[in-house]
Enzyme design. Structure first.
Site, PDB file in Angstrom:
ATOM      1  NE  ARG A  62      -7.307  -8.601   1.207  1.00 51.97           N
ATOM      2  CZ  ARG A  62      -6.860  -7.833   0.149  1.00 51.97           C
ATOM      3  NH1 ARG A  62      -5.851  -6.934   0.032  1.00 51.97           N
ATOM      4  NH2 ARG A  62      -7.474  -7.871  -1.020  1.00 51.97           N
ATOM      5  CE  LYS A  94      -4.474  -2.150   1.748  1.00 49.48           C
ATOM      6  NZ  LYS A  94      -5.004  -2.216   2.738  1.00 49.48           N
TER       7      LYS A  94
HETATM    8  C1  8Y7 Z   1      -7.709  -4.590   2.357  1.00 54.19           C
HETATM    9  C2  8Y7 Z   1      -8.874  -5.396   2.053  1.00 54.19           C
HETATM   10  C3  8Y7 Z   1      -8.198  -4.389   0.179  1.00 54.19           C
HETATM   11  C4  8Y7 Z   1      -7.592  -4.655   3.652  1.00 54.19           C
HETATM   12  C5  8Y7 Z   1      -9.248  -6.009   4.144  1.00 54.19           C
HETATM   13  C6  8Y7 Z   1      -5.325  -3.875  -1.463  1.00 54.19           C
HETATM   14  C7  8Y7 Z   1     -10.090  -5.725  -0.101  1.00 54.19           C
HETATM   15  C8  8Y7 Z   1      -6.612  -2.743  -1.488  1.00 54.19           C
HETATM   16  N1  8Y7 Z   1      -7.344  -3.855   1.460  1.00 54.19           N
HETATM   17  N2  8Y7 Z   1      -9.695  -6.358   2.826  1.00 54.19           N
HETATM   18  N3  8Y7 Z   1      -9.007  -5.226   0.511  1.00 54.19           N
HETATM   19  N4  8Y7 Z   1      -8.198  -5.329   4.500  1.00 54.19           N
HETATM   20  N5  8Y7 Z   1     -10.022  -7.083   4.894  1.00 54.19           N
HETATM   21  O1  8Y7 Z   1      -4.166  -3.378  -1.234  1.00 54.19           O
HETATM   22  O2  8Y7 Z   1      -6.528  -3.795   4.082  1.00 54.19           O
HETATM   23  O3  8Y7 Z   1      -5.506  -4.980  -1.979  1.00 54.19           O
HETATM   24  S1  8Y7 Z   1      -8.030  -3.738  -1.383  1.00 54.19           S
END
Ligand code: 8Y7
Length: 288
Positions: A263, A229
């Site tokens: 994640r 990010k």
């Molecule tokens: C997150 C996310 C994204 C996060 C959760 C990316 C879908 C942006 N970021 N879901 N999603 N937490 N739970 O960097 O931080 O993939 S999208």
């Protein structure tokens, strides 16, 4: 460690006594970090996705998060039909793997179809606030990740403000946990996530990371996503492809403050980093 509850994801149980990895499978043509990775001449290539997913499982992912809606800052919304076409065939194929399949969606129609196709976790960046989403989720047996986002992706990074970001996010998540419990959802199905980068300045993100342990008061396991990010890029001054070391450091800092699930796009590297956390917590696992 015993006494740490497992996450209930439909028929699956995800043990959380050691930190677990959620690998990202992006079915979006415009994702900031790996958009269109599986797109070949304008068509999604299922074989490419399946190979990448199998590799992530080999590398140590316990969850695969399949998403068809880009939520990056400035992204435009996607129709239900388009989101279904992006994620359902992939989930059907990946549900043969021995892993929890998560669907990254805020739409009840997509969540329902995804669970029918084999998903056992719903990862909702809008924390089940869309009309019908809480009731639908209660009617299913899947795990649920409740994420905090201030505003909507098209404008969330325009001057985000909080009284105190940690207590504001904590109060929001507490309210969503309570809404789930009130809807008859068992606590063992829930995860919470502060939503790094979702309507937050760099300082807000860093306050959330540093004080992540305060979210443990919610009594729900914590998931965090900082992989690649821009908060990392702002600090180390690197483009999206060169943020892995910063992402690993952020993941370790989060796990040290109580995160249960990370994640990430970079599963193999994250596995090694989190094993260092596991070793400090439980040396006997590795000794002898
Ligand atoms: C997150 C996310 C994204 C996060 C959760 C990316 C879908 C942006 N970021 N879901 N999603 N937490 N739970 O960097 O931080 O993939 S999208």
């Amino acid at each position: 460690m015993s006494g740490v509850p497992a996450l209930h994801c439909g028929p699956r149980r995800l043990p959380l006594d050691t930190p677990q990895i959620m690998g990202v499978i992006n079915m979006t043509p415009d994702s900031f970090s790996d958009g269109a990775k599986y797109l070949q001449q304008g068509r999604w290539d299922l074989a490419l996705v399946t190979d990448a997913a199998a590799r992530m499982v080999e590398d140590g992912a316990a969850i695969l998060d399949v998403g068809g809606e880009s939520t990056r800052p400035g992204a435009t919304p996607v129709s239900v039909a388009e989101e279904l076409a992006r994620v359902v065939p992939v989930i059907e194929r990946l549900s043969r793997l021995d892993v929890v399949i998560s669907v990254d969606t805020s739409k009840p129609e997509v969540a329902r179809a995804a669970v029918e196709a084999g998903a056992t976790l719903i990862n909702d960046v809008r924390a089940l606030q869309a009309p019908g989403m809480l009731a639908l989720s209660a009617s299913l047996d899947a795990g649920l990740c409740l994420m905090h986002m201030q505003g909507e992706p098209d404008s969330m990074q325009v001057d985000p403000r909080y009284r105190d970001v940690v207590s504001d996010v904590c109060r929001f998540l507490q309210g969503r946990v309570q809404a789930c419990l009130d809807a008859g959802i068992d606590r063992s199905r829930l995860l919470v996530d502060p939503g790094f980068g979702f309507g937050k300045s760099l300082t807000h993100n860093l306050q959330l990371l540093d004080r992540l342990a305060e979210l443990q008061s919610l009594n729900v396991p914590l998931l965090v996503g900082m992989s690649r990010k821009s908060m990392l890029g702002r600090i180390v001054g690197r483009d999206v492809g060169e943020r892995v070391p910063a992402g690993l450091a952020a993941a370790v800092l989060a796990v040290a403050r109580g995160a249960a699930i990370v994640r990430t796009h970079d599963v193999a590297e994250t596995r090694d980093a989190l094993l260092m956390c596991t070793a400090l917590r439980d040396p006997a696992r590795f000794d002898g």
